[in-house]
Structure formats: structure tokens, C-alpha cells
Design an enzyme around this catalytic site. Structure first.
Site, mmCIF file in Angstrom:
data_model
loop_
_atom_site.group_PDB
_atom_site.id
_atom_site.type_symbol
_atom_site.label_atom_id
_atom_site.label_comp_id
_atom_site.label_asym_id
_atom_site.label_seq_id
_atom_site.Cartn_x
_atom_site.Cartn_y
_atom_site.Cartn_z
ATOM 1 N N HIS A 14 0.866 -1.199 0.000
ATOM 2 C CA HIS A 14 0.000 0.000 0.000
ATOM 3 C C HIS A 14 0.890 1.233 0.000
ATOM 4 O O HIS A 14 1.493 1.589 1.008
ATOM 5 C CB HIS A 14 -0.908 0.014 1.238
ATOM 6 C CG HIS A 14 -1.873 1.169 1.250
ATOM 7 N ND1 HIS A 14 -3.225 1.007 1.351
ATOM 8 C CD2 HIS A 14 -1.675 2.510 1.159
ATOM 9 C CE1 HIS A 14 -3.822 2.187 1.327
ATOM 10 N NE2 HIS A 14 -2.899 3.123 1.213
ATOM 11 N N LEU A 17 2.542 7.118 -4.434
ATOM 12 C CA LEU A 17 3.747 7.616 -5.107
ATOM 13 C C LEU A 17 3.564 9.006 -5.691
ATOM 14 O O LEU A 17 4.544 9.619 -6.119
ATOM 15 C CB LEU A 17 4.164 6.658 -6.237
ATOM 16 C CG LEU A 17 4.992 5.439 -5.858
ATOM 17 C CD1 LEU A 17 5.273 4.595 -7.092
ATOM 18 C CD2 LEU A 17 6.295 5.835 -5.177
ATOM 19 N N ASN A 42 -5.071 7.453 -6.063
ATOM 20 C CA ASN A 42 -5.733 8.718 -5.705
ATOM 21 C C ASN A 42 -4.945 9.937 -6.164
ATOM 22 O O ASN A 42 -4.618 10.822 -5.376
ATOM 23 C CB ASN A 42 -6.053 8.780 -4.203
ATOM 24 C CG ASN A 42 -4.818 8.743 -3.323
ATOM 25 O OD1 ASN A 42 -3.784 8.207 -3.711
ATOM 26 N ND2 ASN A 42 -4.911 9.325 -2.139
ATOM 27 N N ASP A 248 1.460 2.706 3.508
ATOM 28 C CA ASP A 248 0.615 3.896 3.335
ATOM 29 C C ASP A 248 1.472 5.158 3.346
ATOM 30 O O ASP A 248 0.996 6.227 3.732
ATOM 31 C CB ASP A 248 -0.489 3.959 4.401
ATOM 32 C CG ASP A 248 -1.571 4.975 4.047
ATOM 33 O OD1 ASP A 248 -1.730 5.286 2.851
ATOM 34 O OD2 ASP A 248 -2.240 5.468 4.979
ATOM 35 N N HIS A 252 3.290 14.615 1.467
ATOM 36 C CA HIS A 252 2.673 15.914 1.181
ATOM 37 C C HIS A 252 3.737 16.968 1.369
ATOM 38 O O HIS A 252 4.633 16.816 2.215
ATOM 39 C CB HIS A 252 1.527 16.194 2.152
ATOM 40 C CG HIS A 252 0.322 15.331 1.945
ATOM 41 N ND1 HIS A 252 -0.643 15.611 1.006
ATOM 42 C CD2 HIS A 252 -0.064 14.185 2.546
ATOM 43 C CE1 HIS A 252 -1.580 14.675 1.049
ATOM 44 N NE2 HIS A 252 -1.257 13.786 1.971
HETATM 45 C C1 NCD Z 1 -3.417 9.246 1.986
HETATM 46 C C2 NCD Z 1 -2.906 10.267 0.962
HETATM 47 O O1 NCD Z 1 -2.367 11.291 1.371
HETATM 48 O O2 NCD Z 1 -3.048 10.024 -0.237
HETATM 49 N N1 NCD Z 1 -3.431 9.853 3.281
HETATM 50 C C3 NCD Z 1 -3.411 9.205 4.469
HETATM 51 O O3 NCD Z 1 -3.570 9.869 5.498
HETATM 52 N N2 NCD Z 1 -3.224 7.915 4.541
HETATM 53 C C4 NCD Z 1 -4.744 8.737 1.591
HETATM 54 C C5 NCD Z 1 -5.170 7.522 2.365
HETATM 55 O O4 NCD Z 1 -4.608 6.445 2.184
HETATM 56 O O5 NCD Z 1 -6.063 7.635 3.208
HETATM 57 ZN ZN ZN Z 2 -3.283 5.141 1.620
#
Ligand code: NCD
Ligand code: ZN
Length: 346
Positions: A14, A17, A42, A248, A252
Site C-alpha cells: 500500500h 507515489l 488517488n 501507506d 505531502h
Molecule cells: C493518503 C494520501 O495522502 O493520499 N493519506 C493518508 O492519510 N493515509 C490517503 C489515504 O490512504 O487515506
Molecule cells: Zn493510503
């Protein structure tokens, strides 16, 4: 005390990128360690067709530094309009591994997600028939549900109905954060698996809120109470084959996190396996790390285990405050602090 670990090269089941220059900056962190990763769809706009997934895969492959061997496994983003035909096309391609359910509005770039599960029932039926896994962001989104209860509410309102209505559908409950989710997967059918992130193994919600507000510990699903963290550690280190590694890692720009409305996502790709090693070490379960990181996911997805190996050493190293992220910077998990495990270069 174990000083060095050597085990089968892991995969990340998961991963976010991003795209363009941002993707090019974070990709080497994942590829230095993981052989494969399930790449989340996403983007803005989201990856909703097989053609878009193939194009995105091409951009990732083109950005990969020479000498790094890494296979991106692509996913499609389910919307109210996703058709069974698109799912069959995806399954027939060699690029798309799975489709991702974001309840509309649940998290970063989930605006185009699914508003009502019934909207995607025809697509889910096609996936069930084709053997294509459904990856779920398991949080209910109704405004009156407490943020800390959203995973539990999703289980009741959506996951149990999905398991009942699609008994053959293979489902990964992504980034689980609660004892209830861990127990559901442990006791659940062979079609149901879960990924667990490093942050949910290492931290509870105090990391976000104690002694000031710490936006770099904010992700979704949000960190929970200590007893949930302990349940996740127990699940990850249990050797149970349906729990596996999924970082995950969600980069950002620093400014988007340190803001009046900071967004969700923790960046961990720079030290992912090291962070998991720390969590397993703390639990006295380093012997269970290889199964969780390198076997269970591949086995569940029906892919071969990786043929080569990695080595980690118990060695303190300082994590930089930030890394380049396209035109900006990303602050990594543990930025400015020290880690006790280090991945050795080949
Ligand atoms: C993810 C993202 O920033 O794309 N953010 C997160 O807090 N995990 C989206 C997601 O997996 O919920
Ligand atoms: Zn995620």
C-alpha cells in the site's frame, strides 16, 4: 541482541507515489528496499481506467533511477460510475492488480470516491468473478460519526455487508487501526486480509495531540488509543498469514501539512523497513518480520516471493529534517530524530 538481520526482499502492499516531479523524488526511497508495491490511484484526477493505470505505470518506470529494480503494481480508483466492463478490462491487463474503494470524502483525494456501496455492486460482482482484489479504505464518512470511531462504523455499515454479499470477493482491509479490525481479519474468511502501517504499530494518538499539535503524525485512518496499537502489534507479529506490510507512505509538501487545515498523510518510505524493524524489535518478534514483510502479501496476491535478500544492521542514524519533494520539501516520519536500524546497501 540481534545485530544484523538478513531476509527475503520485501514488498509494499500500500503506497502513494504521487506523480510527476514529486513522484520522481520519492520513488527511489521505496525502490531502494522494496521489489514491488501496490500503487494507490488517488491522483488528481484519479486513475479510473486501465489505460490511465498503464500510462501512470509508464511514468513510474521512466522515473526509476538506473540500477534499481522495482515493479509498480497498479490499482484503479472506484467511483459511482465504475462499470463491470472496466473491471474485466483491468483484470485482463497485466498492469492492474486491484481496485480501491474510497468512501467519498474519506481521505486525501477521495472526493470522487463511492457515495453508496450499491453503486458499485455490478463492478464488485465482476471483480469477484474475475478474482480481482478489492482494497478498502475502511472508514465511514457520515459527519455525525466521531473521527476515532470511523473504522468501527465502517465494519458494521459496509464491510460486513460486503463479506455477506460477495463471499468470493478477495478484500484487503487497508491500514487497519483498531483491535476490532484486527480481530475481524484474524477470525475472518480466507478472502479477507489486512495491511498495517509502521505508524500504527509505533504510535498512538498522543503522538498527534500531546504537548502541542503535531501535524506530521496526522494520517487517515487517524492514530488510535494505546490498546489498539498493542492489538495491531500483536496481529502483525503473530505470524498470521493474512496480515502484511503496507506502509501507506503518503507524502505531502511540508506547507500542506503545517497549515490551518493540515492534510492527512505520513511519509515513511525513506525508512519504511527500518521503522517496521523497530516495531518488531520492541515486541521481541524480529523473527516474525520476514513473514509479515516478505511472504504474506506475495502469497495472498498469488505472486512469487522475491528471490533476493536484504540486510539490516542495528546502527543509529540521523533522519534528515526533510527531503526534496518536487519543487518543495516533505518532512519524513522521525525527521530530525534517530533511527536504530539501517538498511544496508548491496
Ligand atoms: C493518503 C494520501 O495522502 O493520499 N493519506 C493518508 O492519510 N493515509 C490517503 C489515504 O490512504 O487515506
Ligand atoms: Zn493510503
Amino acid at each position: 541482541m540481534t545485530q544484523e538481520l538478513e531476509f527475503t526482499r520485501p514488498d509494499d502492499w500500500h503506497l502513494h507515489l504521487r506523480d510527476g516531479a514529486e513522484m520522481a523524488s520519492v520513488l527511489p526511497h521505496t525502490a531502494r528496499c522494496f521489489a514491488r508495491a501496490i500503487v494507490m490511484p488517488n491522483l488528481k484526477p484519479p486513475v479510473v481506467t486501465t489505460a490511465q493505470a498503464i500510462a501512470y505505470r509508464g511514468r513510474i518506470q521512466a522515473a526509476l533511477p538506473a540500477g534499481l529494480d522495482f515493479t509498480p503494481l497498479m490499482t484503479l480508483y472506484l467511483t459511482d460510475g465504475t462499470t463491470p466492463e472496466e473491471m474485466r478490462r483491468a483484470q485482463a491487463s497485466d498492469a492492474v492488480m486491484a481496485a480501491k474503494l474510497y468512501p467519498a470524502g474519506a481521505t486525501t483525494n477521495a472526493e470522487n470516491g463511492v457515495t453508496r456501496l450499491e453503486c458499485i455492486y455490478p463492478a464488485l460482482a465482476a471483480m469477484e468473478e474475475a478474482g480481482m482484489p478489492l482494497l478498502v479504505h475502511g472508514e465511514a464518512t457520515a459527519a455525525d460519526i466521531d473521527v476515532f470511531d470511523r473504522e468501527r462504523a465502517f465494519i458494521e455499515a459496509s464491510l460486513l455487508p460486503l463479506l455477506r454479499d460477495f463471499p468470493g470477493l478477495r478484500i484487503v482491509f487497508e491500514h487497519i487501526t483498531t483491535a476490532e479490525a484486527a480481530e475481524l481479519v484474524r477470525a475472518g474468511p480466507p478472502t479477507l486480509a489486512a495491511t498495517i502501517t509502521p505508524q500504527h504499530l509505533l504510535y498512538n494518538r498522543n503522538a498527534i495531540l500531546a504537548g502541542g499539535i503535531h501535524p506530521h503524525y496526522y494520517c487517515l485512518p487517524v492514530l488510535k488509543r494505546e490498546h489498539h496499537r498493542q492489538a495491531l502489534v500483536a496481529a502483525a507479529t503473530s505470524g498470521h498469514p493474512r496480515f502484511f506490510l503496507g506502509t501507506d507512505s503518503a507524502p505531502h509538501a511540508v506547507g500542506a501539512k503545517e497549515s490551518a487545515c493540515g492534510c492527512a498523510g505520513i511519509y515513511s518510505a525513506h525508512a519504511a523497513i527500518e521503522l517496521y524493524a523497530e516495531a518488531f524489535d520492541q515486541a521481541g518478534a524480529l523473527d516474525k518480520l520476514e513473514g509479515f514483510a516478505s511472504f504474506h502479501g506475495a502469497d495472498w496476491y498469488g505472486l512469487p516471493r522475491n528471490p533476493d535478500r536484504i540486510r539490516l544492521r542495528r546502527e543509529a542514524w540521523p533522519v534528515p529534517d526533510s527531503y526534496t519533494f518536487g519543487e518543495t520539501q516533505v518532512r519524513p516520519l522521525r525527521g530530525g530524530e534517530t533511527l536504530g536500524w539501517r538498511l544496508l546497501a548491496e
